[in-house]
Design a protein around this motif. Sequence first.
Motif, PDB file in Angstrom:
ATOM      1  N   ARG A  24      39.613  38.508  29.445  1.00 13.94           N
ATOM      2  CA  ARG A  24      38.918  38.654  30.721  1.00 13.94           C
ATOM      3  C   ARG A  24      39.771  38.149  31.875  1.00 13.94           C
ATOM      4  O   ARG A  24      40.421  37.117  31.791  1.00 13.94           O
ATOM      5  N   ASP A  25      39.758  38.891  32.966  1.00 16.58           N
ATOM      6  CA  ASP A  25      40.369  38.433  34.202  1.00 16.58           C
ATOM      7  C   ASP A  25      39.271  38.249  35.234  1.00 16.58           C
ATOM      8  O   ASP A  25      38.151  38.736  35.062  1.00 16.58           O
ATOM      9  N   ILE A  26      39.595  37.555  36.301  1.00 18.41           N
ATOM     10  CA  ILE A  26      38.620  37.370  37.374  1.00 18.41           C
ATOM     11  C   ILE A  26      38.361  38.719  38.017  1.00 18.41           C
ATOM     12  O   ILE A  26      39.280  39.419  38.409  1.00 18.41           O
ATOM     13  N   SER A  27      37.101  39.098  38.115  1.00 17.92           N
ATOM     14  CA  SER A  27      36.773  40.422  38.649  1.00 17.92           C
ATOM     15  C   SER A  27      37.057  40.479  40.132  1.00 17.92           C
ATOM     16  O   SER A  27      37.036  39.480  40.837  1.00 17.92           O
ATOM     17  N   THR A  28      37.324  41.685  40.610  1.00 18.11           N
ATOM     18  CA  THR A  28      37.574  41.902  42.030  1.00 18.11           C
ATOM     19  C   THR A  28      36.446  42.710  42.624  1.00 18.11           C
ATOM     20  O   THR A  28      35.899  43.602  41.984  1.00 18.11           O
ATOM     21  N   ASN A 331      48.252  47.941  32.103  1.00 14.85           N
ATOM     22  CA  ASN A 331      47.840  49.318  32.375  1.00 14.85           C
ATOM     23  C   ASN A 331      46.541  49.681  31.664  1.00 14.85           C
ATOM     24  O   ASN A 331      46.050  50.802  31.795  1.00 14.85           O
ATOM     25  N   SER A 332      45.996  48.727  30.904  1.00 11.34           N
ATOM     26  CA  SER A 332      44.734  48.959  30.207  1.00 11.34           C
ATOM     27  C   SER A 332      43.729  47.912  30.667  1.00 11.34           C
ATOM     28  O   SER A 332      43.639  46.819  30.109  1.00 11.34           O
ATOM     29  N   PHE A 333      43.002  48.249  31.730  1.00 13.19           N
ATOM     30  CA  PHE A 333      42.061  47.315  32.349  1.00 13.19           C
ATOM     31  C   PHE A 333      40.733  48.025  32.550  1.00 13.19           C
ATOM     32  O   PHE A 333      40.681  49.120  33.108  1.00 13.19           O
ATOM     33  N   SER A 334      39.649  47.414  32.077  1.00 17.84           N
ATOM     34  CA  SER A 334      38.337  48.040  32.205  1.00 17.84           C
ATOM     35  C   SER A 334      37.256  46.972  32.233  1.00 17.84           C
ATOM     36  O   SER A 334      37.258  46.050  31.409  1.00 17.84           O
ATOM     37  N   ASN A 335      36.365  47.093  33.214  1.00 10.78           N
ATOM     38  CA  ASN A 335      35.200  46.202  33.313  1.00 10.78           C
ATOM     39  C   ASN A 335      35.585  44.725  33.307  1.00 10.78           C
ATOM     40  O   ASN A 335      34.911  43.889  32.718  1.00 10.78           O
TER      41      ASN A 335
END
Length: 514
Positions: A24-28, A331-335
């Motif tokens: 998980r990354d911090i959402s934008t 390059n693979s980022f989702s939700n």
Amino acid sequence: MEKKNCAEYKGFTSKENKNTGYVRDISTPDYTSVKNRRRDFGAHMTSVDIFKNFIFPEIKDFLYDYAWIDLFAGEGNLILPILDAIQINKRIEFFKEHIFLFDVQKEMVDRSIQNAQRYGIPYEVARTNIQLRDTLQNYPDFKRLKYPCYHITNPPYLYLGYIVKKSERNLGYFSNQNEGYQDLYQVALMNDLRHNLQRLIYIIPTNFLFGFSVSNKIRRDFFSFYEITKAIIFERKIFEFTGTNVCICFFERKNHPSNQEINFYALKVNSKIIKKKYRLSVNDCYRAGGEFNEFISYFRPLEPLKIKFYLTIDEIQKNKGKIPVKLLDVNSFSNGYFRFDTYMVHKDFHDKLKSNPLFVRTLDTGKWEGRCGIYNVQEIFGVDGIVVKKKKYRTHPIQIFITPVLSECDLLLLKDYFNVMLEYFREITDSEFLTTFKYSSSDYIRKYLGLSQTRKLLETLPVHLISAEDKKRLRTFINQKDIEGIKDILSSQNRKTVSALLLKDFISEQLRNN
């Protein structure tokens, strides 16, 4: 910069393959989309309130002294409200001699005429002074006007990169004498310059003041002939159909062309209004917010660290081996989640990854714990590296490779130094040396940190040359956020490096002579 609790970023492994998973990354936050047709013309409608609140107070004392023109008039909202200040029985005569509007879109011309009629201007009179014309291509002749022109406008702004891809109808504006300019508003400014207009008020993107390559040329060319006397910088959305940050700039033509420093005050408008003084120098292409550039120029050492960005899938393929490494796929980022995969590499490449655990976040997330800065890839994502499998983007997390190899302590010192200095310059310049990103619901204006800025700030700390004693002092200054103390260390180290190089040259010369 505050260290984030690693647990929040722990990835999870898929059931199908324990060597693959997501972290998980911090959402934008989302940002405002733009209407295609307005995008094609680069036009944005201006609120009458903007004129009444920020422009009219500056011109109300000399309404009869000028011919008020708008070459990109839209519905006429930047000029026609002047008629509110004119006595009703004098409006028609005033309109005939003092108001001249143009637009490239017929529907906008028709609306301007209708708006003029609401002020009591007869249709035939209105259509004489409100004309359909492509003023970027065909500049009007104002020589016969009774009064000097004062141009107030919200010109089209459409970046050349977008035009090349999706709006070819506008490409012709950038040929011949306009070659090298980067936006339609810049062509508009140069047209006014070439036709010797004396006073201008422009509503334009803030990249005019704060941009780098996108606006260096226009500032160099334009500010040789014009002063900026005042500006109002908006850090909130003021247009319905675009999230572009804009400013209102008040220009006056110089008596003679010069490269003298330009000083002016600006109001910055967000949840509150603050007043700030700006100094524009030709040495920095008249760019506002130049304190950061002055620092990285003054403190650049003779022997800086060598910085490389990005880890590509090609490098992984060329360094196959038997040691597993877990890599984040940007390059693979989702939700809100990045995918990670496990790759087998040889020992030398494994060691290279382990000795380069830092990455740069170039784009503010909108949360205080996810601002631009340098982070540790293990601490944040729980992986060994960040790989680019497809196209490189400057807005995703980017791995940093540093030469020479630094110790873990030196890497931590470099990371903390970078983040402290970055936040210092954000505070004293209100982040103006960074590029503004899109509007959002964030707690602060989201900014983009360029890779060249990242490299140059990293290079100001030659941590590989600093003595152990000076590193201890530097650590103390960083912890205390003592900027002057940090600068003293940098200055002292640069003097030592110069002395060492001079001594080395002297010894080499003596050996050659003997």
